[in-house]
Design a protein around this motif. Structure first.
Motif, PDB file in Angstrom:
ATOM      1  N   ILE A  44      43.935  52.490  49.556  1.00 54.93           N
ATOM      2  CA  ILE A  44      44.640  51.879  48.717  1.00 54.93           C
ATOM      3  C   ILE A  44      46.362  52.356  47.571  1.00 54.93           C
ATOM      4  O   ILE A  44      46.346  51.286  46.800  1.00 54.93           O
ATOM      5  N   ASN A  88      46.981  45.823  48.027  1.00 55.74           N
ATOM      6  CA  ASN A  88      46.114  46.375  48.325  1.00 55.74           C
ATOM      7  C   ASN A  88      45.077  46.790  46.605  1.00 55.74           C
ATOM      8  O   ASN A  88      44.068  46.911  46.356  1.00 55.74           O
ATOM      9  N   HIS A 135      45.093  43.565  43.896  1.00 52.47           N
ATOM     10  CA  HIS A 135      44.396  43.027  44.500  1.00 52.47           C
ATOM     11  C   HIS A 135      42.902  43.231  44.468  1.00 52.47           C
ATOM     12  O   HIS A 135      41.899  42.653  43.975  1.00 52.47           O
ATOM     13  N   VAL A 136      42.211  45.454  44.629  1.00 58.79           N
ATOM     14  CA  VAL A 136      41.099  45.461  44.524  1.00 58.79           C
ATOM     15  C   VAL A 136      41.125  44.972  42.669  1.00 58.79           C
ATOM     16  O   VAL A 136      40.376  44.864  42.286  1.00 58.79           O
ATOM     17  N   THR A 137      42.346  45.557  41.735  1.00 59.62           N
ATOM     18  CA  THR A 137      41.668  45.589  40.519  1.00 59.62           C
ATOM     19  C   THR A 137      41.571  44.067  40.146  1.00 59.62           C
ATOM     20  O   THR A 137      40.849  44.004  38.464  1.00 59.62           O
ATOM     21  N   SER A 153      46.972  39.659  39.240  1.00 61.50           N
ATOM     22  CA  SER A 153      47.748  39.472  40.763  1.00 61.50           C
ATOM     23  C   SER A 153      48.667  40.185  40.829  1.00 61.50           C
ATOM     24  O   SER A 153      49.485  40.187  42.653  1.00 61.50           O
ATOM     25  N   ILE A 212      40.297  41.529  41.429  1.00 63.72           N
ATOM     26  CA  ILE A 212      39.076  42.010  41.816  1.00 63.72           C
ATOM     27  C   ILE A 212      38.174  42.180  41.136  1.00 63.72           C
ATOM     28  O   ILE A 212      37.029  41.003  40.947  1.00 63.72           O
ATOM     29  N   PHE A 213      38.214  42.969  40.742  1.00 67.52           N
ATOM     30  CA  PHE A 213      36.653  43.769  39.846  1.00 67.52           C
ATOM     31  C   PHE A 213      37.713  43.696  38.715  1.00 67.52           C
ATOM     32  O   PHE A 213      36.201  43.201  36.984  1.00 67.52           O
TER      33      PHE A 213
END
Length: 462
Positions: free
Chosen positions: A31, A36, A39-41, A80, A43-44
């Motif tokens: 992370i 990464n 993108h995780v942020t 993003s 997505i959620f």
């Protein structure tokens, strides 16, 4: 029987804890890569924001569900790529609102001038063309071009409700999303080093083994690293010679121990005065220096060892290799005996991630607010330059202070030979995260620049 069962259960529990810690450590390393994390942020966060706007839409009858497709698209664009061209809250809100307003104007013109029918799922072709034309023209003139604005301009042609209410709902919802984005970017994204990068929270209790001609300079370097945190401290470790004691073992003589402790206290007083960080002294026996160093670091609650760089028979000494094999972060410093300041620091990196962040953090601590840190990478092909520049930007943008970024089309050895002597210190990795076979085929960088006349700090991360 029962004792054996409980013993097996405890052993299994310990193994599970080790696996859990390893998985958490691997996730943290993963992370730390900015791509990464972003993108995780995205997505959620995007689904949560759309759920929030949907809840508001269900509560307020005037808010149209047709605003959600462009809102979701624009929200993902914001989160993003938080440093990109479209990562502007003002552009996001004004662009979407302008698109919706342009579609409303096109709808009214189609009704009044062209007498074209309009309504849900019945769209006038001239109105659609006019909506796109007005959206492109107005957003261009206002410099708020936003891809999702075109969707807002078209969707207003489909609604049965008041176009004015649709424009208001677009403005309100996009403003809500923009507010969340501003808070997230300012409070978390721009400060992600504080939350995600372990080097910004740890490595403030430093153990310095005091041996060799450059021991005092190494102690100063360790103290500068520890001083970056209010809770920082330095422990100076000295090794006294062992002598036979009645055939029952070997212990340092009392006089030798006292003399060594006196010298260490003198160094400690100098560290406290010049750097302003607490400094303690520990004396140990010379037998099994590496294990004694690691044991002392644990007992003194130190999370970083800064040791003088040592070589034996042309290779890294067994002592430093043993430290690199331990479970504590280590810096092996090859510095001049009279060196006391490191205001220009060079940090070569291969890729973004935990190792790069730790090295940059160490460099930033040593350089201080007025110093300069240069972060560089080497490429084999000019086609790699743009990706390399983006990688360096991801590495440095989470840290405060002035930075230089350099992309060199050269081998790492030739680049360091030409540039490292111009800096006060070059911080490179120990490559202990690579396999033995990989290090055999391509030796670590620090082993390939022995003939470079420059101060070097080799960083091993446990």
């Amino acid at each position: 029987m029962r004792d054996a069962l409980w013993s097996r259960l405890r052993a299994a529990k310990r193994r599970l804890r080790r696996v859990e810690r390893r998985e958490i450590r691997e996730f943290r390393r993963w992370i730390e890569h900015t791509e990464n994390f972003v993108h995780v942020t995205a997505i959620f966060v995007v689904p949560l924001l759309i759920a929030l706007v949907t809840a508001v839409s269900n509560a307020v009858q005037q808010l149209s569900f047709l605003l959600f497709p462009p809102l979701a698209s624009g929200t993902y664009t914001l989160f993003s790529d938080p440093e990109g061209e479209y990562a502007s809250p003002g552009r996001f809100v004004v662009g979407l609102t302008t698109g919706a307003a342009s579609g409303w104007v096109a709808l009214e013109l189609a009704r009044l001038v062209l007498s074209e029918p309009a309504g849900q799922f019945r769209v006038s072709a001239p109105a659609a063309a006019l909506a796109i034309f007005l959206t492109g023209l107005v957003t261009w003139l206002l410099d708020v071009e936003e891809p999702s604005a075109y969707a807002c301009g078209l969707l207003v042609l489909l609604i049965d409700a008041s176009p004015f209410a649709y424009v208001v709902s677009v403005a309100t919802s996009s403003a809500l999303v923009a507010l969340v984005f501003v808070v997230w970017r300012h409070e978390f994204y721009e400060n992600r080093a504080r939350y995600l990068y372990r080097s910004t929270r740890g490595d403030d209790h430093v153990l310095v083994p005091m041996h060799g001609d450059s021991a005092a300079a190494t102690a100063r370097l360790g103290a500068e690293l520890a001083a970056a945190h209010e809770a920082g401290k330095v422990v100076l470790l000295g090794f006294a010679d062992r002598t036979t004691d009645g055939g029952e073992g070997q212990t340092p003589t009392e006089d030798e121990g006292n003399e060594l402790a006196h010298r260490l206290e003198s160094h400690a007083a100098n560290v406290r005065t010049t750097v302003g960080v607490p400094c303690e002294v520990v004396v140990a026996a010379t037998e099994a220096r590496a294990s004694a160093t690691l044991r002392t670091a644990r007992e003194a609650n130190c999370d970083l060892i800064v040791s003088p760089y040592e070589k034996e028979y042309g290779h890294l000494s067994g002592y430093v290799r043993s430290l690199f094999g331990g479970d504590i972060d280590v810096i092996a410093a090859r510095v001049d005996a009279d060196q006391r300041r490191w205001r220009r620091v060079l940090v070569p990196v291969r890729k973004a991630g935990g190792a790069a962040h730790v090295k940059v953090e160490f460099a930033r601590r040593l350089a201080g607010p007025s110093g300069t840190v240069a972060v560089a990478t080497c490429i084999d092909d000019e086609r790699e330059r743009r990706a390399a520049e983006a990688m360096l930007a991801n590495v440095v943008e989470a840290f405060d202070g002035p930075f230089e970024t350099r992309v060199a089309s050269a081998s790492i050895e030739s680049f360091l030979a030409a540039n490292a002597p111009r800096y006060d210190l070059t911080i490179i990795g120990a490559s202990t995260d690579r396999s033995t076979a990989s290090r055999f085929v391509s030796p670590p960088t620090f082993e390939r620049i022995d003939d470079v006349d420059a101060a070097v700090a080799v960083v091993h991360l446990a």
